[in-house]
Design an enzyme around this catalytic site. Sequence first.
Site, PDB file in Angstrom:
ATOM      1  N   ALA A  86       0.804  -1.231   0.000  1.00 30.37           N
ATOM      2  CA  ALA A  86       0.000   0.000   0.000  1.00 30.37           C
ATOM      3  C   ALA A  86       0.836   1.280   0.000  1.00 30.37           C
ATOM      4  O   ALA A  86       0.325   2.354   0.326  1.00 30.37           O
ATOM      5  CB  ALA A  86      -0.967   0.017   1.186  1.00 30.37           C
ATOM      6  N   LYS A  89       2.641   1.728  -5.158  1.00 25.65           N
ATOM      7  CA  LYS A  89       3.356   1.211  -6.335  1.00 25.65           C
ATOM      8  C   LYS A  89       2.476   1.193  -7.587  1.00 25.65           C
ATOM      9  O   LYS A  89       2.918   1.603  -8.660  1.00 25.65           O
ATOM     10  CB  LYS A  89       3.886  -0.200  -6.055  1.00 25.65           C
ATOM     11  CG  LYS A  89       4.953  -0.277  -4.999  1.00 25.65           C
ATOM     12  CD  LYS A  89       5.390  -1.697  -4.745  1.00 25.65           C
ATOM     13  CE  LYS A  89       4.209  -2.608  -4.433  1.00 25.65           C
ATOM     14  NZ  LYS A  89       3.426  -2.164  -3.265  1.00 25.65           N
ATOM     15  N   GLU A 108       1.948  -6.099 -10.890  1.00 27.58           N
ATOM     16  CA  GLU A 108       2.052  -7.256 -10.011  1.00 27.58           C
ATOM     17  C   GLU A 108       0.882  -8.194 -10.295  1.00 27.58           C
ATOM     18  O   GLU A 108      -0.256  -7.734 -10.442  1.00 27.58           O
ATOM     19  CB  GLU A 108       2.031  -6.794  -8.558  1.00 27.58           C
ATOM     20  CG  GLU A 108       2.524  -7.816  -7.571  1.00 27.58           C
ATOM     21  CD  GLU A 108       2.770  -7.215  -6.189  1.00 27.58           C
ATOM     22  OE1 GLU A 108       3.648  -7.733  -5.482  1.00 27.58           O
ATOM     23  OE2 GLU A 108       2.098  -6.229  -5.823  1.00 27.58           O
ATOM     24  N   ARG A 182       7.424  -4.723  -8.504  1.00 29.31           N
ATOM     25  CA  ARG A 182       8.156  -5.700  -7.702  1.00 29.31           C
ATOM     26  C   ARG A 182       8.859  -6.731  -8.594  1.00 29.31           C
ATOM     27  O   ARG A 182       8.709  -6.737  -9.812  1.00 29.31           O
ATOM     28  CB  ARG A 182       7.267  -6.397  -6.669  1.00 29.31           C
ATOM     29  CG  ARG A 182       6.773  -5.470  -5.560  1.00 29.31           C
ATOM     30  CD  ARG A 182       6.520  -6.235  -4.262  1.00 29.31           C
ATOM     31  NE  ARG A 182       6.059  -5.361  -3.200  1.00 29.31           N
ATOM     32  CZ  ARG A 182       4.816  -5.322  -2.760  1.00 29.31           C
ATOM     33  NH1 ARG A 182       3.913  -6.121  -3.277  1.00 29.31           N
ATOM     34  NH2 ARG A 182       4.482  -4.499  -1.793  1.00 29.31           N
TER      35      ARG A 182
END
Length: 317
Positions: A86, A89, A108, A182
Amino acid sequence: MWTFKNNIAIATHCCFLLQSLTSRGINIIVLPLKTQQNRVFYRMISGKPGPLQREHRSKKRMHTASDCDANRNPVVKQVSVEGNIAVGKSTFTRLLGKTFTQWEVVPEPISKWQDVTSNTKLEDITSLTACGGNLLQLLYDDTVRWAFTFQTCSLLSRIKAHLEPSSEKMLKAKDPVKIFERSVYSDRYVFAKAVSEMHFINEVEWAIYQDWHNFLMQELGTRLCLDGIIYLRASPEVCLERSHRRDRLEEKGLSVDYLAELHRQHENWLIHRTADIHFEHIQNIPVLVLDVNKEFEDIAEEEEKLVNQVKNFIKTL
């Protein structure tokens, strides 16, 4: 022929992985057990020590920057956006995609974690079916039971997302950049490491996960290399407040203690550089740290400030 006996869980992961790799056009050749590669692979899936176990652990070969320059498109710059749950991103990567239209953004794979049964033919999925196939929900409901399952699923889905071919539009761009939300590295050195240190997975599960990660990086590392990392940095308290605001169902029970642990792992890896990283190019990778404690979404001045920093960072890679 291999017999798995008491290692059904490991064998299942193995089957899924082999199926995924072959579907991506990666040739998997099974050699007789007497070959060195298969002894190592046999040790991984059977849990039995092989003759190369001692040698494998002592050498600890790391992928170097020169490894990453081979067998990959040298034109495309690959950058991951890292940060706590949170922290912002998704909002940030959407901003980059809107600003730099020739860049490619790889989100993601959360939707895959929220509906894993849509991609499996396993019959024994009672728990998953009861939860609508939402592995992310199961993780938050019973972390000790599902942490290892989730981390292996997360690792596999990140690899699959990373191996997706780049769009023709991006490849034709003058300065193509691929942004990942990520990476396989934060999967291990932040999230899997955190649940291990918090004892949500046991030593055997942690060893299996690391073995898989090492093996996959050895086989695919040159295709998973990054040129840089953008670290979105905010306090655990700010992240918790943003989590409450976005109101994602699975995060209802998210605690500030868990966010604090993830923050610590990010800091050790990307700020203090004290994490035990097994890949040389990641040890020395350029990192752009962006303070996002202040709100930036739909605030023109803040968005422009962040975008300019990213633009200048990419030029240095």
